[in-house]
Design an enzyme around this catalytic site. Sequence first.
Site, PDB file in Angstrom:
ATOM      1  CG  ASP A 179      -0.389  -0.533   2.462  1.00 13.51           C
ATOM      2  OD1 ASP A 179       0.838  -0.737   2.522  1.00 13.51           O
ATOM      3  OD2 ASP A 179      -1.144  -0.726   3.429  1.00 13.51           O
ATOM      4  CD  GLU A 181      -3.334   4.427   6.947  1.00 13.51           C
ATOM      5  OE1 GLU A 181      -4.261   4.189   7.734  1.00 13.51           O
ATOM      6  OE2 GLU A 181      -2.175   4.006   7.121  1.00 13.51           O
TER       7      GLU A 181
HETATM    8 ZN   LIG Z   1      -2.460   2.762   8.857  1.00 10.50          ZN
HETATM    9 ZN   LIG Z   2      -0.770   0.570   7.274  1.00 13.74          ZN
END
Ligand SMILES: [Zn+2]
Ligand SMILES: [Zn+2]
Length: 444
Positions: free
Chosen positions: A102, A172
């Site tokens: 990510d 997030e």
């Molecule tokens: Zn995070």
């Molecule tokens: Zn994370």
Amino acid sequence: MKRLWLIPLLFAPGPRGAPAQDLASFVNRELPGLVGTYKDIHAHPELSHREARTSALLAGELRQAGYAVTERVGKYPDGAQAYGLVAILENGTGPRLLIRADMDALPIVEETGLSYASQVKTRNPDGQEVGVMHACGHDVHVSVMIGTARALAALKSQWRGTLMLVGQPSEETIDGAKAMLADNLYGRFGTPDFAIALHDTNLQPAGMVSFTAGNAMASSTSVDVTMRGVGSHGSRPQEGKDPVVMAAEFIVQLQTIVSRQENALDPAVVTVGDIHGGTKRNIIPDEVKMELTARAFSDAARQIILDGIRRTAQGVALAAGVPEDRAPVVNVLENESTPVLYNDPALNARLKAALAEALGPQNAVDEAPLMGSEDFGIFGLDGHKIPVVMFRLGAMDPAKFAAARAQGKWLPGPHSSRFEPLPEPTLRTGVTALASAAMALLHR
Ligand SMILES: [Zn+2]
Ligand SMILES: [Zn+2]
């Protein structure tokens, strides 16, 4: 999707001109450059939905390493195109392995004092100026992916199958994995046989990895609650219905859902993290808005919490005599919610054994589940169709870690303004672990 069958050539030079070599010496050679890349990404964090620079950097590195890269993969519900990327490296018949990193950062002012600390400021969707920081260590994940991609390209003779590297946006805000699947990720790039990822942690020192079989991270459900009342002068509450008092009662009552209504053997958490109401001390406002998060490992616990939130809000309003047309509003935000991360036990055992061999058995340990949440499990599809595992990568300075633990404390962890992964040993272990895991699953 059309597959290209590549015949591995003996003595074929790697994409960077490197002869095949063993993983440890490859990582040693790559590490200084990788640390530089890490510091660059760390100094240039980008919020969820805005990962333009990070994804372009990752795309460039993966192309240079010999991967076929597709950018802007992912569609959000509002139709916006995401900054997801997919990089494919085919290497003969064998399984298809998805590896995910990510890429997004958090709206936090960095307070580490590091020479490469973020100075970035931006405006959030509400127009407020906010600092931006890689406070969850996704910069570690992107850097480890670059190192792993290079290592696996250089060591092609030691594995077979197809690598499908995924640079994921918006973890997030937990809508990035969904956005990539909604953009036909598997239809366009093939359905993987396994999906793996790592996440850095302050719960282990650098040099170590940890594993959790089965339920590893909780489901997260975002809920907005508005307690509506009837405004009046602060000195004449009898002429209104005070939503501030109702919100206070609601929050206290909420604590009995987990402690009194839910099975103590099925962990759950409900938290009110944000509350807003009123404009001035002597005015009873019309409403109070609250933002809640509910965490659970089972659908049953999740449902008990959601039902409890609704009932409690309605009950408090009823007791206060709020008119029916001012009843509380409870809104479950499905798009800001994510299911449990379930680490497939068989795949987890396989990876733990592989990393015990690669890093030493003392450096690949078990860890308890966390009530935190992750959208990585979404790549496994409903009903755990594709086995997924996320393991944790120790990221703390071992000396500082030991000193903190000796006092019964932890060093600042993810989402702290003082979260400080130690770059060199963390990246070394990350690349070694992820490349070893991939080679174990794609072995010849
Ligand atoms: Zn995070
Ligand atoms: Zn994370």
